[in-house]
Design an enzyme around this catalytic site. Structure first.
Site, mmCIF file in Angstrom:
data_model
loop_
_atom_site.group_PDB
_atom_site.id
_atom_site.type_symbol
_atom_site.label_atom_id
_atom_site.label_comp_id
_atom_site.label_asym_id
_atom_site.label_seq_id
_atom_site.Cartn_x
_atom_site.Cartn_y
_atom_site.Cartn_z
ATOM 1 N N LYS A 137 0.787 -1.052 -0.171
ATOM 2 C CA LYS A 137 -0.005 -0.083 -0.125
ATOM 3 C C LYS A 137 1.104 1.119 -0.059
ATOM 4 O O LYS A 137 1.809 1.398 0.694
ATOM 5 C CB LYS A 137 -0.856 -0.202 1.246
ATOM 6 C CG LYS A 137 -1.919 1.110 1.719
ATOM 7 C CD LYS A 137 -3.206 0.657 0.599
ATOM 8 C CE LYS A 137 -4.053 1.909 0.480
ATOM 9 N NZ LYS A 137 -3.794 2.664 -0.540
ATOM 10 N N LYS A 153 4.832 2.164 8.569
ATOM 11 C CA LYS A 153 3.921 2.786 8.929
ATOM 12 C C LYS A 153 2.478 1.977 9.039
ATOM 13 O O LYS A 153 1.741 1.799 10.098
ATOM 14 C CB LYS A 153 3.233 3.742 7.623
ATOM 15 C CG LYS A 153 2.436 4.929 8.476
ATOM 16 C CD LYS A 153 2.347 5.971 7.265
ATOM 17 C CE LYS A 153 3.506 6.588 6.667
ATOM 18 N NZ LYS A 153 3.258 7.574 5.678
ATOM 19 N N LYS A 184 5.336 2.405 -2.868
ATOM 20 C CA LYS A 184 5.197 3.735 -3.160
ATOM 21 C C LYS A 184 5.680 3.956 -4.702
ATOM 22 O O LYS A 184 6.411 3.023 -5.203
ATOM 23 C CB LYS A 184 6.244 4.365 -2.271
ATOM 24 C CG LYS A 184 5.991 5.922 -2.169
ATOM 25 C CD LYS A 184 4.928 6.371 -1.034
ATOM 26 C CE LYS A 184 4.547 7.636 -1.140
ATOM 27 N NZ LYS A 184 3.780 7.761 0.364
ATOM 28 N N ASN A 194 -2.810 19.071 1.115
ATOM 29 C CA ASN A 194 -3.720 18.180 1.875
ATOM 30 C C ASN A 194 -3.550 18.016 3.407
ATOM 31 O O ASN A 194 -4.230 18.209 4.050
ATOM 32 C CB ASN A 194 -3.727 16.754 1.131
ATOM 33 C CG ASN A 194 -4.678 15.863 1.952
ATOM 34 O OD1 ASN A 194 -4.340 15.369 2.799
ATOM 35 N ND2 ASN A 194 -5.828 15.485 1.429
#
Ligand code: NAD
Length: 424
Positions: free
Chosen positions: A78, A102, A114, A229
């Site tokens: 992810k 993480k 990533k 963001n």
């Protein structure tokens, strides 16, 4: 301020070297199995592609696209897709390894990935961005998958790009696969609360840390670097908790007001001003470099990597740093923060709210049943509290920093996963 590349000018370490430096320190403190350390020091898969894209001027430009899969020990990989000029092999390697740690810290059934494209998204038209995003998705169509590798937004990308990724992937596969990407617009299966989730995670981590420090939100001030963001939602949510925000900044301008900045006014301003702060009149403009070292209690770096160098760390006035960005502190600066007794809630915990709600989005996509924003936020806050407490506990038990506490929390879980799965 100059855009620090993957390596800070003062650092001897590349970004991935910084990951390894922290991994090695944590491994020593916790006595990590040497084989596990060896496995986690390299990546499962790395892909680099060339993306020929027809530009508006009728000429083809070839962009470099990357995807790095660090680990799938705890589940499918992810991690976000970044559009920036700094994007390179080393950067995606570092960011994907941080995603593995993480997701483990946040107790999510994911490994780390990533990706990114080396480009300047601000200099491209919407049409060029769409064609480049679709070309990237096509190149990655064998890498991405609902149960394989799930991208999300990162710096320079948003729900808009995720919608293009989803549409292109669906066309290639000939079926609707909403769970292949998270951070999508709500109308395409996105989750309520995802847009503000990383900022929300930063806010709750600030509150948890202040509580441990015996400080009340309405008695502290904060400075936030970055108003995209993560930074804009973090600033708004901290402001709503009664924290006085004295400094904000983005790549166009930086502002300070010791009486506090009206964050709602700043958000209204950026909404009317191409999402940038340049021209805001609610505070005094200062040099970008001054934000990190300004007088404040809480510092939230939520823009770039490698901005808190050893030298900057000696000048920081804040008592608490909560890392909204990935890798804002260089490995060399860690010891300065520890020696100066500045509590630092590290990126792999502090900005894990985004991937936590991405996980909730993926779960909702799999169920085909959607939760209210209140439910999402409540589940997020519970998850984050557990993550914060595990990290705090490990930091206390091993008499180390919160950063090392977070690495130890992650490494314990990944080590258990590797041992259960076994090796060739
Ligand atoms: P974004 O593109 O939405 O915003 C980036 C912000 O940084 C913008 O306000 C930009 O102006 C500012 N910025 C760029 N250069 C700057 C400079 N030189 N000085 C000051 N400000 C500068 O990106 P984002 O999604 O908010 O990501 C920011 C960081 O948070 C990145 O490190 C990213 O990896 C990390 N992160 C993002 C998410 C997410 O859900 N978006 C999740 C976890 C971590």
């Amino acid at each position: 301020m100059a855009n620090p590349a993957t390596k800070s000018p003062e650092s001897h370490l590349s970004m991935f070297d910084s990951v390894l430096a922290r991994l090695n320190v944590a491994a020593k403190i916790m006595n990590l199995d040497k084989n596990v350390q060896t496995i986690l020091s390299s990546h499962q898969k790395k892909v680099k592609v060339s993306l020929p894209v027809m530009m508006d001027n009728g000429k083809v430009q070839v962009f470099e696209g990357y995807r790095s899969i660090h680990s799938t020990i705890l589940g499918p990989s992810k991690g976000g897709i970044r559009y920036a000029l700094d994007v390179c092999d080393d950067e995606v390697m570092a960011l994907s390894a941080w995603m593995s740690f993480k997701c483990a810290v946040a107790n999510l059934p994911y490994g780390g990935g990533k990706g990114g494209i080396k480009c300047d998204p601000r200099a491209m038209s919407v049409g060029e961005l769409e064609r480049m995003t679709r070309a990237y998705t096509k190149s990655m169509s064998d890498i991405f998958g609902v149960n394989k590798d799930i991208p999300a937004p990162d710096m320079g990308t948003s729900g808009r790009e995720m919608a293009w990724v989803l549409d292109e992937f669906n066309k290639i596969k000939g079926e609707d696969c909403p769970g292949v990407v998270t951070g999508k617009p709500i109308g395409l299966g996105g989750s309520l609360g995802r847009d503000s989730a990383t900022g929300r995670g930063v806010m709750v981590n600030v509150l948890f840390a202040l509580d441990r420090m015996g400080l009340k939100p309405n008695a502290v001030t904060a400075a936030v670097q970055g108003f995209g963001n993560v930074g804009s939602h973090a600033a708004r949510l901290l402001f709503e908790q009664g924290i006085k925000i004295v400094a904000i900044g983005d790549h166009t301008a930086t502002f300070y007001n010791d009486k506090g900045i009206d964050i709602k006014a700043a958000l209204d301003f950026t909404a009317q001003n191409n999402k940038v702060l340049k021209g805001f009149t609610g505070a005094t403009e200062i040099n970008a470099d001054e934000l990190l070292t300004c007088k404040c209690d809480v510092l939230v770096p939520a823009a770039l990597q490698n901005v808190i160098t050893e030298e900057i760390a000696t000048k920081i006035q804040a008592k608490l740093i909560v890392e909204g960005a990935n890798g804002p502190t260089t490995a060399e600066a860690d010891h300065v923060l520890v020696e100066r007794n500045i509590l630092c809630v590290p990126d792999i915990l502090a900005n894990s709210g985004g991937v936590t709600v991405s996980y909730f989005e993926w779960v909702q996509n799999k169920m085909g049943y959607y939760w209210s924003e209140e439910e999402v936020n409540a589940k997020h806050d519970i998850n984050m509290k557990l993550a914060f407490e595990s990290v705090w506990h490990n930091a206390q038990e091993f008499k180390t920093s919160m950063r090392m506490g977070a690495y130890i929390t992650a490494l314990k879980k990944i080590e258990a996963g590797i041992k259960l799965k076994g090796n060739y």
